[in-house]
Design a protein around this motif. Sequence first.
Motif, mmCIF file in Angstrom:
data_model
loop_
_atom_site.group_PDB
_atom_site.id
_atom_site.type_symbol
_atom_site.label_atom_id
_atom_site.label_comp_id
_atom_site.label_asym_id
_atom_site.label_seq_id
_atom_site.Cartn_x
_atom_site.Cartn_y
_atom_site.Cartn_z
ATOM 1 N N PRO A 361 0.835 -1.255 -0.015
ATOM 2 C CA PRO A 361 -0.057 -0.107 -0.002
ATOM 3 C C PRO A 361 0.890 1.133 0.228
ATOM 4 C CG PRO A 361 -0.902 -1.707 1.600
ATOM 5 C CD PRO A 361 0.630 -2.074 1.148
ATOM 6 N N PRO A 362 0.379 2.288 -0.250
ATOM 7 C CA PRO A 362 1.014 3.766 -0.466
ATOM 8 C C PRO A 362 1.616 4.258 0.811
ATOM 9 C CG PRO A 362 -1.242 4.258 -1.228
ATOM 10 C CD PRO A 362 -1.279 2.591 -0.684
ATOM 11 N N ASP A 363 1.445 3.480 1.939
ATOM 12 C CA ASP A 363 1.412 4.067 3.428
ATOM 13 C C ASP A 363 2.794 4.865 3.469
ATOM 14 O OD1 ASP A 363 -0.516 2.391 3.575
ATOM 15 O OD2 ASP A 363 0.542 1.056 4.975
ATOM 16 N N ILE A 364 4.100 4.433 2.724
ATOM 17 C CA ILE A 364 5.339 5.246 3.289
ATOM 18 C C ILE A 364 5.772 6.074 1.915
ATOM 19 C CG2 ILE A 364 5.908 3.585 5.118
ATOM 20 C CD1 ILE A 364 7.542 1.919 3.209
ATOM 21 N N GLY A 365 5.000 5.976 0.805
ATOM 22 C CA GLY A 365 5.367 6.767 -0.337
ATOM 23 C C GLY A 365 6.613 6.167 -1.042
ATOM 24 N N GLN A 366 6.845 4.843 -0.754
ATOM 25 C CA GLN A 366 8.225 4.468 -1.405
ATOM 26 C C GLN A 366 8.074 3.735 -2.741
ATOM 27 O OE1 GLN A 366 11.639 5.109 -0.356
ATOM 28 N NE2 GLN A 366 10.377 6.701 0.445
ATOM 29 N N GLY A 367 6.747 3.369 -3.136
ATOM 30 C CA GLY A 367 6.528 2.529 -4.407
ATOM 31 C C GLY A 367 7.593 2.784 -5.489
ATOM 32 N N VAL A 368 7.449 4.198 -6.029
ATOM 33 C CA VAL A 368 8.108 4.416 -7.349
ATOM 34 C C VAL A 368 9.474 4.627 -6.767
ATOM 35 C CG1 VAL A 368 7.835 6.783 -6.947
ATOM 36 C CG2 VAL A 368 8.212 6.016 -9.171
ATOM 37 N N ASN A 369 9.956 5.291 -5.442
ATOM 38 C CA ASN A 369 11.479 5.270 -5.042
ATOM 39 C C ASN A 369 12.033 4.019 -5.037
ATOM 40 O OD1 ASN A 369 11.665 8.199 -4.593
ATOM 41 N ND2 ASN A 369 9.949 7.923 -3.250
ATOM 42 N N ALA A 370 11.324 3.034 -4.507
ATOM 43 C CA ALA A 370 12.025 1.678 -4.346
ATOM 44 C C ALA A 370 12.404 1.116 -5.719
ATOM 45 C CB ALA A 370 11.237 0.563 -3.669
ATOM 46 N N ALA A 371 11.399 1.496 -6.892
ATOM 47 C CA ALA A 371 11.254 0.917 -8.215
ATOM 48 C C ALA A 371 12.878 1.447 -8.569
ATOM 49 C CB ALA A 371 10.032 1.096 -8.983
ATOM 50 N N LEU A 372 12.770 2.655 -8.733
ATOM 51 C CA LEU A 372 14.127 3.673 -8.976
ATOM 52 C C LEU A 372 15.396 3.135 -8.475
ATOM 53 C CD1 LEU A 372 12.306 7.188 -9.558
ATOM 54 C CD2 LEU A 372 12.596 5.376 -11.383
ATOM 55 N N GLU A 373 14.945 2.964 -7.315
ATOM 56 C CA GLU A 373 16.680 2.556 -6.655
ATOM 57 C C GLU A 373 16.932 1.152 -7.117
ATOM 58 O OE1 GLU A 373 18.162 3.259 -2.250
ATOM 59 O OE2 GLU A 373 16.843 1.896 -2.346
ATOM 60 N N ASP A 374 16.035 0.092 -7.614
ATOM 61 C CA ASP A 374 16.147 -1.008 -8.096
ATOM 62 C C ASP A 374 17.009 -0.864 -9.305
ATOM 63 O OD1 ASP A 374 14.460 -2.475 -5.998
ATOM 64 O OD2 ASP A 374 12.815 -2.525 -7.435
ATOM 65 N N VAL A 375 16.602 -0.049 -10.269
ATOM 66 C CA VAL A 375 17.220 0.353 -11.529
ATOM 67 C C VAL A 375 18.525 0.979 -11.233
ATOM 68 C CG1 VAL A 375 17.034 1.692 -13.539
ATOM 69 C CG2 VAL A 375 15.266 0.826 -12.455
ATOM 70 N N SER A 376 18.630 1.783 -10.291
ATOM 71 C CA SER A 376 20.211 2.472 -9.830
ATOM 72 C C SER A 376 20.996 1.389 -9.467
ATOM 73 C CB SER A 376 19.884 3.537 -8.889
ATOM 74 O OG SER A 376 21.226 4.014 -8.230
ATOM 75 N N VAL A 377 20.492 0.604 -8.465
ATOM 76 C CA VAL A 377 21.442 -0.600 -7.811
ATOM 77 C C VAL A 377 21.889 -1.469 -9.481
ATOM 78 C CG1 VAL A 377 21.387 -2.916 -6.555
ATOM 79 C CG2 VAL A 377 20.374 -0.804 -5.659
ATOM 80 N N LEU A 378 20.726 -1.994 -10.041
ATOM 81 C CA LEU A 378 21.336 -2.661 -11.384
ATOM 82 C C LEU A 378 22.305 -1.953 -12.280
ATOM 83 C CD1 LEU A 378 20.734 -5.297 -13.080
ATOM 84 C CD2 LEU A 378 18.905 -3.970 -13.950
ATOM 85 N N ASN A 379 22.089 -0.742 -12.416
ATOM 86 C CA ASN A 379 23.123 0.124 -12.954
ATOM 87 C C ASN A 379 24.524 -0.162 -12.271
ATOM 88 O OD1 ASN A 379 24.302 2.323 -14.761
ATOM 89 N ND2 ASN A 379 24.545 3.161 -12.959
ATOM 90 N N ALA A 411 6.641 -1.200 5.102
ATOM 91 C CA ALA A 411 5.391 -0.882 4.544
ATOM 92 C C ALA A 411 4.469 -1.414 5.522
ATOM 93 C CB ALA A 411 5.255 -1.375 2.977
ATOM 94 N N GLN A 412 4.807 -2.527 6.005
ATOM 95 C CA GLN A 412 3.895 -3.202 6.983
ATOM 96 C C GLN A 412 3.430 -2.742 8.157
ATOM 97 O OE1 GLN A 412 5.370 -6.933 8.325
ATOM 98 N NE2 GLN A 412 3.547 -8.067 8.851
ATOM 99 N N THR A 413 4.617 -1.832 8.577
ATOM 100 C CA THR A 413 4.437 -1.455 10.025
ATOM 101 C C THR A 413 4.449 0.082 10.138
ATOM 102 O OG1 THR A 413 6.717 -1.708 10.169
ATOM 103 C CG2 THR A 413 5.463 -3.560 10.981
ATOM 104 N N ALA A 414 5.162 0.535 9.325
ATOM 105 C CA ALA A 414 5.731 2.262 9.484
ATOM 106 C C ALA A 414 4.351 3.049 9.773
ATOM 107 C CB ALA A 414 6.642 2.710 8.593
ATOM 108 N N ALA A 415 3.325 3.072 8.791
ATOM 109 C CA ALA A 415 2.502 4.081 8.848
ATOM 110 C C ALA A 415 1.080 3.639 8.313
ATOM 111 C CB ALA A 415 2.617 5.431 8.175
ATOM 112 N N PRO A 416 0.632 2.370 8.941
ATOM 113 C CA PRO A 416 -0.653 1.811 8.255
ATOM 114 C C PRO A 416 -1.823 2.306 8.547
ATOM 115 C CG PRO A 416 0.080 0.478 9.930
ATOM 116 C CD PRO A 416 1.203 1.642 10.093
ATOM 117 N N TRP A 417 -2.031 3.360 9.749
ATOM 118 C CA TRP A 417 -3.196 3.630 10.179
ATOM 119 C C TRP A 417 -3.565 5.045 9.893
ATOM 120 C CZ3 TRP A 417 -6.509 0.345 12.025
ATOM 121 C CH2 TRP A 417 -5.977 -0.704 12.609
#
Length: 495
Positions: A361-379, A411-417
Amino acid sequence: MLIQPTPSELVLSHTNALIIGGGPAGLATALMLAHRGWTNITVLEKRTAADYYEPDKSFNYLIDGRGQKLTDLLGLTEQLPKIGVPNTAFYITRIQPNGKRKTSKLPIVNSNRKIAYWIPRRVFVQLLYEEIERNWQDHITVRFDTQCTEINQISTEEGIKTLEVVAQKSNHEIERFEPFLLVGCDGIQSIVRTTLKQWERTDRFEMQRFPSPSSGLRYKVLSLPPNFPLDAQHQDQAVSTRAYAIRGIWRSRTQFLTLGLLPLKDDTAPRTVNIITHPDHQIWSLKTGEQVLQFLEQGFPQLPIRQMISIEEADRFAKSNGGVFPMPQFCPGLHYLLKQEPSETIQAGIVLLGDAIHCFPPDIGQGVNAALEDVSVLNDILCQSQNDLLQALPRYEAIRAMDVQAVVRLAQTAAPWQYNQNRLQARLWMMRFFLHFGLSRFLPGMSPPAFFQLQNQELSYQEIWSQEQSSSKILKVFSILVIISLLASAIASQW
């Protein structure tokens, strides 16, 4: 269903890299590979255009320092202020049912962090696509309106296995690819990951799921005109760069509603209202636009609903099925190598990124940032291995898999409420949050809450998750000591 083509319909394309999915992760990967010198890159995207507008997928991203590792690499970070609203200028207006309003600026926890920018998904995808069109057309081809339908291992006459990918356009034209590198950026329902699961027949490519209080919440989006009126006299209009939280009058679980709007740079673009509720909320039973308008008029007497929402938009909203927040989940396997035995020669490599390996879920605002970091790590790993997939892909999995698991646990615990799905639980969570934050100011070994730590792109998700676990233990010990102290004081007062 796959339609078998005639010979005249079949097109064979040899490509160095084939990317399934033309969202942020897919286009970013294509640009990263082009920067690395790859010259024959194809992206398959089922949508009809980069700027295709889907009301129920009109998310706002907060591109933070973690995501900007990749935009720095691509030379696009300087474009972010032109298309996004900085978090340093985040103002929110809260409007109560009685019409009372209060505008405040949200504090920035650490001003030394990189400025983050609120950008609509469609606008960010268009930024990446325009960079391809402007500078990389000779390297990258994006095929819209094209969907991957099948991935196979095929054997040549010499007995060598190669990779075959079959794609189909909406006009039923079939195209076949034999990529050296296949990249799965095709989301939670990834056909690439599903195919790998069938090939391996283990749980390595099975999503591991975790419960969360926000999982299962339903959402859909209501589109409003730019600068919509906030009163019947049109004396006050919405400001595009400002966020809004508009409270409804109802308090029951099946009627309670808040209209939330995030800031937008473009003051000519539609504003989107995120409506997030329990599945049994009354809004899901509304079948016509008129029912939607009546419901909102009753719930939000402070707003000129019929001046804000057209009957056409209300009808669209009523017919929309919206979406459901998924359970936080990750995939342990991030790569697959197609090798020629016994020589160990690589015939093809497959790698997964983005929502195909982590979704929440979008609780922590990291969906797109995690994806972009995946690309950065692969690079980084491709750079270290000089594009040798035999070395790079296993190393990518070894390095990134732990971070993938950690961000899902966060994402499970940081801000789910934060969606007020249970107001008592939300208040208890907020009390714990501020207690944690206060104690972190003076207790050694206790870091601030993870929600704040995620702003620090210099910390890996693993490091933040480890800090959160340690802090939780300290918080539990502190809470026990406080309870014991209170009980001792109560007993002592009886003597």
